[in-house]
Motif scaffolding. Structure first.
Motif, short mmCIF file in Angstrom:
data_model
loop_
_atom_site.label_atom_id
_atom_site.label_comp_id
_atom_site.label_asym_id
_atom_site.label_seq_id
_atom_site.Cartn_x
_atom_site.Cartn_y
_atom_site.Cartn_z
N THR A 257 10.25 3.52 0.19
CA THR A 257 11.63 4.01 0.16
C THR A 257 12.57 2.95 -0.40
O THR A 257 12.24 1.77 -0.47
N THR A 258 13.74 3.40 -0.80
CA THR A 258 14.77 2.52 -1.30
C THR A 258 16.05 2.74 -0.52
O THR A 258 16.31 3.84 -0.03
N ASN A 259 16.84 1.69 -0.43
CA ASN A 259 18.15 1.82 0.20
C ASN A 259 19.23 2.15 -0.81
O ASN A 259 20.40 2.33 -0.46
N GLY A 260 18.85 2.23 -2.07
CA GLY A 260 19.81 2.48 -3.13
C GLY A 260 19.69 3.86 -3.75
O GLY A 260 19.23 4.81 -3.12
N LEU A 261 20.05 3.93 -5.04
CA LEU A 261 20.10 5.21 -5.75
C LEU A 261 18.80 5.55 -6.47
O LEU A 261 18.72 6.56 -7.14
N GLY A 262 17.81 4.70 -6.33
CA GLY A 262 16.55 4.93 -7.03
C GLY A 262 15.69 5.99 -6.39
O GLY A 262 16.16 6.83 -5.60
N CYS A 263 14.41 5.96 -6.71
CA CYS A 263 13.46 6.96 -6.23
C CYS A 263 12.71 6.50 -5.00
O CYS A 263 12.32 5.33 -4.90
N ASN A 264 12.49 7.41 -4.08
CA ASN A 264 11.53 7.22 -3.01
C ASN A 264 10.18 7.75 -3.50
O ASN A 264 10.12 8.80 -4.13
N GLU A 265 9.11 7.03 -3.20
CA GLU A 265 7.77 7.40 -3.64
C GLU A 265 6.95 7.94 -2.47
O GLU A 265 6.97 7.35 -1.38
N PHE A 266 6.22 9.01 -2.71
CA PHE A 266 5.44 9.65 -1.66
C PHE A 266 4.03 9.94 -2.19
O PHE A 266 3.87 10.40 -3.33
N VAL A 267 3.04 9.72 -1.35
CA VAL A 267 1.69 10.19 -1.64
C VAL A 267 1.22 10.96 -0.41
O VAL A 267 1.21 10.44 0.71
N PHE A 268 0.83 12.21 -0.63
CA PHE A 268 0.32 13.08 0.43
C PHE A 268 -1.13 13.44 0.12
O PHE A 268 -1.52 13.53 -1.05
N ILE A 269 -1.90 13.69 1.17
CA ILE A 269 -3.26 14.20 1.00
C ILE A 269 -3.33 15.61 1.56
O ILE A 269 -2.76 15.91 2.61
N ASN A 270 -4.00 16.47 0.83
CA ASN A 270 -4.13 17.87 1.23
C ASN A 270 -5.44 18.04 2.00
O ASN A 270 -6.43 18.57 1.51
N LYS A 271 -5.45 17.58 3.24
CA LYS A 271 -6.68 17.56 4.04
C LYS A 271 -7.21 18.95 4.35
O LYS A 271 -8.41 19.19 4.36
N ASP A 272 -6.32 19.87 4.64
CA ASP A 272 -6.73 21.20 5.07
C ASP A 272 -7.01 22.16 3.92
O ASP A 272 -7.56 23.24 4.12
N GLY A 273 -6.56 21.78 2.73
CA GLY A 273 -6.79 22.63 1.56
C GLY A 273 -6.04 23.93 1.59
O GLY A 273 -6.49 24.94 1.06
#
Length: 274
Positions: A257-273
């Protein structure tokens, strides 16, 4: 409205043209930095025989990185100039490669996205918030994720009044050519001087910011242009994004995450499909 009409109508930034200009300066160093950033983001060193969907391929750099790591790549983008930029990169590094497919398509087109099939990694960095409908884009990007697959995205951080102010600036920039000249004349020197001051104060080197600007193999100048004019422009708080995808059974495995105006990055896994 297609990409060219939306640009001419002043309702969209010419992302693709900016990427084509960026590609003129693509170097091995930038490719190496982009490779490091992707490995760090998804936590995988090799993508051999993995299926990789690049949603909003832009310059084609991340598609190239995924292909270099052994993935079977599908690159899609709404902007024909971005498609052209991606094809130029492919022609240079992987001519006639059947394991790298490039198509014109929109993440907002549910039927098209569903027709692509399933992928081990669905990647979309800094794209969904520029589609003009972030909520639909976030929904549609669920469809191509295979069971056990990863979703790697970045979305602009919601900074309240600051984000809303930049929304107005970006909209103004895209309206007409004179607006682009005025806005660039104001902000490019501001960003440049600010970077010099940060370099002197923080790094004790006037070029400190420029030397260290290697994120994802990008260019500080073309990122400035993208930031000033990047419209449509939407943003969300990270907790809202996490809640949305967890509701569909995805599990967060990496967050920056960022405290500014930039991008937050996320990686999720689709465990249940699901």
């Amino acid at each position: 409205m297609d990409w060219e009409k939306s640009i001419n109508a002043g309702s969209r930034f010419n992302f693709g043209l900016n990427w084509k200009n960026y590609n003129k300066h693509l170097s091995n160093e930038k490719i190496l930095e982009a490779t490091k950033s992707l490995k760090k983001l998804i936590g995988i060193k090799s993508l051999k025989n993995k299926k990789f969907l690049d949603v909003g391929s832009g310059s084609g750099l991340m598609s190239l990185v995924a292909r270099n790591l052994g993935a079977h790549v599908v690159s899609i983008d709404f902007d024909h100039n971005s498609i052209s930029a991606t094809k130029e990169i492919k022609s240079k590094f992987y001519p006639n490669d059947e394991n790298w497919i490039i198509e014109t398509g929109s993440i907002l087109d549910k039927e098209y996205i569903q027709s692509l099939g399933l992928f081990d990694i669905v990647y979309s960095w800094g794209v969904l918030h520029h589609t003009g409908n972030l909520d639909i884009a976030m929904q549609n990007i669920l469809y191509p994720i295979s069971k056990g697959g990863l979703l790697a995205i970045s979305i602009y951080n919601d900074q309240g009044y600051k984000s809303n102010l930049w929304l107005k600036i970006k909209s103004f920039y895209c309206k007409r050519k004179i607006n682009r000249i005025i806005t660039s004349f104001i902000f490019i020197p501001f960003f440049f001087i600010n970077s010099i001051l940060i370099g002197i104060i923080k790094y004790k080197n006037i070029n400190g910011v420029f030397i260290r600007y290697k994120g994802r193999g990008m260019s500080i100048f073309y990122d400035w242009i993208d930031w000033i004019g990047g419209y449509p422009f939407e943003f969300k708080k990270p907790e809202n994004i996490i809640f949305f995808y967890e509701k569909y059974g995805l599990q967060l495995v990496n967050l920056t995450t960022t405290n500014g105006l930039g991008c937050n990055e996320f990686v999720f896994i689709n465990k249940d499909g699901k």
